[in-house]
Design a protein around this motif. Structure first.
Motif, PDB file in Angstrom:
ATOM      1  N   ARG A   1      -6.403 -28.074  38.913  1.00  0.00           N
ATOM      2  CA  ARG A   1      -6.673 -29.494  38.793  1.00  0.00           C
ATOM      3  C   ARG A   1      -7.948 -29.598  39.555  1.00  0.00           C
ATOM      4  O   ARG A   1      -8.037 -29.353  40.630  1.00  0.00           O
ATOM      5  CB  ARG A   1      -5.425 -30.346  39.432  1.00  0.00           C
ATOM      6  N   GLY A   2      -8.727 -30.392  38.900  1.00  0.00           N
ATOM      7  CA  GLY A   2     -10.160 -30.700  39.401  1.00  0.00           C
ATOM      8  C   GLY A   2     -10.944 -29.479  40.136  1.00  0.00           C
ATOM      9  O   GLY A   2     -11.567 -29.471  41.156  1.00  0.00           O
ATOM     10  N   GLY A   3     -10.874 -28.333  39.602  1.00  0.00           N
ATOM     11  CA  GLY A   3     -11.477 -27.193  39.920  1.00  0.00           C
ATOM     12  C   GLY A   3     -10.603 -26.174  41.093  1.00  0.00           C
ATOM     13  O   GLY A   3     -11.422 -25.289  41.387  1.00  0.00           O
ATOM     14  N   PHE A   4      -9.541 -26.705  41.445  1.00  0.00           N
ATOM     15  CA  PHE A   4      -8.729 -26.102  42.469  1.00  0.00           C
ATOM     16  C   PHE A   4      -7.264 -25.560  41.870  1.00  0.00           C
ATOM     17  O   PHE A   4      -6.792 -26.261  41.140  1.00  0.00           O
ATOM     18  CB  PHE A   4      -8.483 -26.737  43.786  1.00  0.00           C
ATOM     19  N   LYS A   5      -6.785 -24.633  42.230  1.00  0.00           N
ATOM     20  CA  LYS A   5      -5.711 -23.759  41.813  1.00  0.00           C
ATOM     21  C   LYS A   5      -4.551 -24.628  42.380  1.00  0.00           C
ATOM     22  O   LYS A   5      -4.611 -25.007  43.511  1.00  0.00           O
ATOM     23  CB  LYS A   5      -5.728 -22.397  41.720  1.00  0.00           C
ATOM     24  N   PHE A   6      -3.369 -24.315  41.772  1.00  0.00           N
ATOM     25  CA  PHE A   6      -2.173 -24.857  42.561  1.00  0.00           C
ATOM     26  C   PHE A   6      -0.964 -24.091  41.974  1.00  0.00           C
ATOM     27  O   PHE A   6      -1.085 -23.463  40.832  1.00  0.00           O
ATOM     28  CB  PHE A   6      -2.038 -26.594  42.283  1.00  0.00           C
ATOM     29  N   VAL A   7       0.033 -24.170  42.784  1.00  0.00           N
ATOM     30  CA  VAL A   7       1.315 -23.532  42.452  1.00  0.00           C
ATOM     31  C   VAL A   7       2.496 -24.615  42.760  1.00  0.00           C
ATOM     32  O   VAL A   7       2.563 -25.137  43.994  1.00  0.00           O
ATOM     33  CB  VAL A   7       1.550 -22.314  43.120  1.00  0.00           C
ATOM     34  N   ALA A   8       3.365 -24.891  41.806  1.00  0.00           N
ATOM     35  CA  ALA A   8       4.275 -25.830  42.065  1.00  0.00           C
ATOM     36  C   ALA A   8       5.590 -25.311  41.863  1.00  0.00           C
ATOM     37  O   ALA A   8       5.782 -24.516  41.015  1.00  0.00           O
ATOM     38  CB  ALA A   8       4.136 -27.217  40.955  1.00  0.00           C
TER      39      ALA A   8
END
Length: 648
Positions: A463-470
Motif C-alpha cells: 500500500r502506498g509503496g510500502f509492504k504489509f502483512v495482515a
C-alpha cells in the motif's frame, strides 16, 4: 594483368622519364683533367694498353646502364601494384569468430586454448591473398568485432592480440547471426569458427540460426584433453534467528572421463574454514552442505586443487565467490497495549532495535510526524492513517486496516498455505489451533499466504509503496506463540520488508546482464572490477546495468564514488557521511562450460562445417612485394660488381 596502384600510362611515363635521365647521365662526355708527370715516355706504354681495352670498358659501362634501367623499371612497376585480373575478382571475404569463453582457458594445449587459437588465426592472416579481406570478432557472452573488414595483416594481427578470455559461456547463436550479417551480399564469403566446440546448439529466441547456401562455414577445432573438475553451484544464507551464523551449499562436478582426487577449501573473510579431500568418479556431481558455520561476516570463497595423480585443465571454474547479506540493524516500532509473546520473539534477533509504545502515545506523539522505523507492528491497534513504513497488522480492525475485515470466524485453521512465500518459509502452520479470528478480504494485487475454509486469515501486499502483512487473529488466542513458527513468522516478515529473505542473491552469474540497485542521481555509477580496474556503467531506473564476464568480487558506487568525500544530504543536512557502495560477487557456475571435451566437428542446422583450406603462409598475391625484393637484390648485385670493378 591489372594495375591496382598507378595506371599503366603513369607507370610508363615514370619509367620513360627516369630511364631518359639515367641514360643522359651515362652518355655525358667524360671530362679528363690534366695531370703533370715528370717523364712522358713513362706513360706512353700505359696509354697504349688503355686504347687496347677501350671497347671492353664501353661494354662494362653499358652493362652498368642496363642494371640501372632494370632497377628503375622494377620500382616503376611496383608503384603500379600489378595484380592478376582473376585475383581482384575472386578475393575471399572472411569473418573469423574466435571463441574467448571460459572453456578456452583450458591448459591442455600450450599456453592455453585461446593462445593456441590465436596462433592458428595468425596462420590464416599470414596466408591471406592480396584481394582477401578478413574481420576478426571475439565470441563470448557477447560478440565484439575488433576492427573493420580489412586485408592489412598488421592491423588484423593487432586486433587478434587484443582478445582476452572471459569467465562466461559463448553466445554462439548471436555470434553466428553477426557473421551472417557481416558477409551478406559479399562474394566468396566464408565464416571461420575457431573454438573447442563447447558452443551448444545455434538456437536462440528467434529460432534456429541458418547459414546461407552461398556462405562457406569452416570449423577450426582447438583442444586435446577433457579432464576437469569444477565448482558448479555455490550459495550461502544466514540463519533467520541467528544472523551471526550461516550455511553454505556447493556442488563439485567431475566433467572428465577419469576418476579425480581434489582438495576443497572453504574460506570465510580470507580465513580457512574447512578443508576436505574428495574423490570424484567420472561425470560425478557431488553436493556439499556446510551447516551452522560462523566467523565470516562478509565474504566466502571456495577453491579446489587437484591432488597428485589427478589433472584439472580448466582453472576458471576452480574458484567460487559469495557475499553474506549485511547484518544491518532494523528499527522496529511495536504499537501494543502489552504482549509478552510478541516482545519476547523480537528479542531473539540481536540486530533488531525494538521500541514499544502504547496505542495512545503512537497516535499523539509519533503518528503526526510519521514513525522513523523500518517496520511498524500494530498489535490489536489499527490507526486511522497508515504509516509511511512497512507494517505488520495483528488482528486489524476498523477503517484503518489495509484490508477489509469481515465476519468473525470460529476456530479457524490454516487449510491453505502459500508455502513458497518468504514469510512462511521454514514454518509449520498446518496444525496451529486458533480460538477465533476474522476473515480478511484482499485486494486484487494482494497475496493470500494463509487461508481457512471460510476465507483468508494471512495476507501480504503493498500500500502506498510500502509492504504489509495482515494476520486475521490475535496470537494470544491461539497456540502459535508456543511454537517455533511464531518467531520465524515475525522475523521472516521483517526480512521480507528489508529484503533480507531467502531470495537474497549471494552471487551473480557471469554472462548475464546484471541489474544492481544503486543510488546515483548522475545517471551512472562507478564499478570496480576484480582485477582492480574501474569503469563507469549506466544506471536505469535505480539499477546499474552491466554485462558481467569475469568472476570475483565487485564494488559498485553511486555518484559520490568509492573513497570520495561525503556528499550533502538534502534531508539530513550536509556531510551526512552516507556513501552508496554496494558489494557483490560473480561466478561462472556452468556445468556445460566446465565440460571441456573438444568437439571434433561443428554442425549448424544440420549442415556440417568444413575444414580450413586455401591458406599458405608466406605466399602473397601482391606482385609489388616481389618487385621490391628484386630491386633490393639488384641493388646488392650492382654494389658488389661496382666494388669488384666489374661494371666500371
Amino acid at each position: 594483368m591489372i594495375f591496382a596502384g598507378l595506371s599503366l600510362a603513369q607507370v610508363l611515363g615514370i619509367l620513360g622519364g627516369a630511364a631518359a635521365f639515367a641514360t643522359a647521365l651515362y652518355i655525358l662526355k667524360l671530362r679528363r683533367r690534366t695531370v703533370a708527370v715528370p717523364f712522358s715516355k713513362l706513360w706512353e706504354r700505359i696509354l697504349r694498353d688503355k686504347e687496347a681495352t677501350s671497347l671492353f670498358s664501353r661494354l662494362k659501362r653499358l652493362l652498368s646502364l642496363l642494371v640501372q634501367l632494370a632497377l628503375i623499371a622494377l620500382l616503376a612497376f611496383a608503384l603500379g601494384d600489378p595484380r592478376a585480373a582473376a585475383t581482384l575478382i575472386k578475393g575471399r571475404n572472411l569473418v573469423v569468430l574466435v571463441d574467448a569463453s571460459a572453456s578456452m582457458q583450458a591448459t591442455d594445449v600450450g599456453p592455453n586454448r585461446l593462445g593456441a587459437a590465436k596462433e592458428e588465426v595468425k596462420k590464416i592472416i599470414r596466408g591471406l591473398g592480396g584481394a582477401d579481406r578478413m574481420l576478426v570478432a571475439q565470441m563470448d557472452a557477447a560478440v565484439t568485432p575488433l576492427g573493420p573488414m580489412s586485408g592489412d595483416t598488421t592491423e588484423l594481427e593487432r586486433a587478434l592480440d587484443s582478445i582476452k578470455a572471459t569467465d562466461a559461456r559463448a553466445d554462439f547463436p548471436r555470434a553466428l547471426r553477426f557473421a551472417n550479417d557481416s558477409v551478406r551480399g559479399l562474394e566468396n564469403a566464408e565464416i571461420v569458427v575457431v573454438s573447442d566446440g563447447r558452443l551448444g546448439d545455434a538456437v536462440d529466441a528467434s529460432g534456429k540460426v541458418r547459414v546461407a547456401d552461398d556462405v562457406k562455414l569452416t570449423y577450426l577445432p582447438i583442444g586435446a584433453r577433457a579432464r576437469n573438475v569444477g565448482i558448479t553451484q555455490f550459495s550461502v544464507r544466514r540463519y533467520p534467528l541467528d544472523k551471526s551464523r550461516y550455511e553454505v551449499m556447493l556442488e563439485v562436478t567431475n566433467t572428465g572421463p577419469e576418476q579425480e582426487d581434489i582438495e576443497l577449501s572453504l574460506f570465510g573473510d580470507n580465513t580457512l574454514v574447512d578443508l576436505t579431500k574428495l574423490r570424484l568418479k567420472p561425470s560425478e556431481r557431488l553436493p556439499r552442505f556446510y551447516p551452522n558455520l560462523s566467523g565470516a561476516s562478509r565474504t566466502l570463497e571456495a577453491k579446489i586443487q587437484p591432488l597428485a595423480g589427478s589433472q584439472d585443465d580448466l582453472p576458471a571454474d576452480d574458484h567460487a565467490y559469495a557475499l553474506l547479506p549485511e547484518r544491518r540493524r532494523a528499527k522496529v516500532l511495536v504499537v501494543s497495549p502489552g504482549n509478552t509473546y510478541l516482545e519476547a520473539a523480537l528479542l531473539l534477533d540481536e540486530y533488531l532495535d525494538v521500541e514499544v509504545v502504547s496505542p495512545k502515545d503512537y497516535v499523539e506523539k509519533i503518528a503526526p510526524t510519521n514513525p522513523k522505523a523500518d517496520v511498524v507492528i500494530f498489535d490489536g491497534a489499527t490507526p486511522l492513517t497508515a504509516p509511511r513504513a512497512n507494517a505488520i497488522y495483528i488482528d486489524p480492525r476498523g477503517p484503518g486496516s489495509p484490508v477489509k475485515v469481515e465476519a468473525e470466524l470460529k476456530s479457524p485453521y490454516f487449510a491453505k498455505i502459500e508455502r513458497k512465500h518468504p514469510i512462511v518459509r521454514w514454518t509449520a502452520l498446518d496444525d496451529v489451533n486458533i480460538a477465533r479470528g476474522h476473515k480478511l478480504v484482499p485486494e486484487p494485487l494482494d497475496k493470500v499466504v494463509g487461508a481457512s475454509e471460510e476465507g483468508p486469515i494471512l495476507i501480504a501486499g503493498q500500500r502506498g509503496g510500502f509492504k504489509f502483512v495482515a494476520m486475521g487473529f490475535d496470537v494470544r488466542e491461539s497456540d502459535l506463540p508456543l511454537r517455533v513458527a511464531w518467531p520465524l513468522l515475525l522475523l521472516n516478515s521483517i526480512n521480507y520488508f528489508t529484503d533480507e529473505d531467502a531470495q537474497y542473491i549471494s552471487s551473480f552469474r557471469t554472462g548475464d546482464v546484471w541489474r544492481v540497485p544503486v543510488v546515483s542521481p548522475s545517471g551512472q555509477a562507478r564499478l570496480k572490477a576484480p582485477g582492480g580496474g574501474e569503469l563507469f556503467v549506466p544506471v536505469h531506473e535505480g539499477r546499474a546495468v552491466y554485462l558481467g564476464e569475469h568472476a570475483g568480487f565487485y564494488e559498485l558506487a553511486g555518484a559520490e564514488g568509492v573513497g570520495d568525500e561525503p556528499v550533502a544530504d538534502p534531508k539530513n543536512g550536509a556531510d551526512s557521511g552516507a556513501r552508496t557502495v554496494t558489494s557483490f560477487a560473480a561466478n561462472l557456475l556452468d556445468a556445460d562450460e566446465s565440460a571441456i571435451e573438444p568437439a571434433k566437428e561443428l554442425v549448424v542446422d544440420g549442415k556440417k562445417a568444413g575444414e580450413l583450406s586455401g591458406f599458405q603462409i608466406g605466399v602473397r598475391r601482391e606482385i609489388w612485394i616481389y618487385l621490391l625484393l628484386a630491386a633490393i637484390l639488384l641493388t646488392a648485385v650492382e654494389w658488389f660488381t661496382y666494388h669488384r670493378r666489374i661494371t666500371v
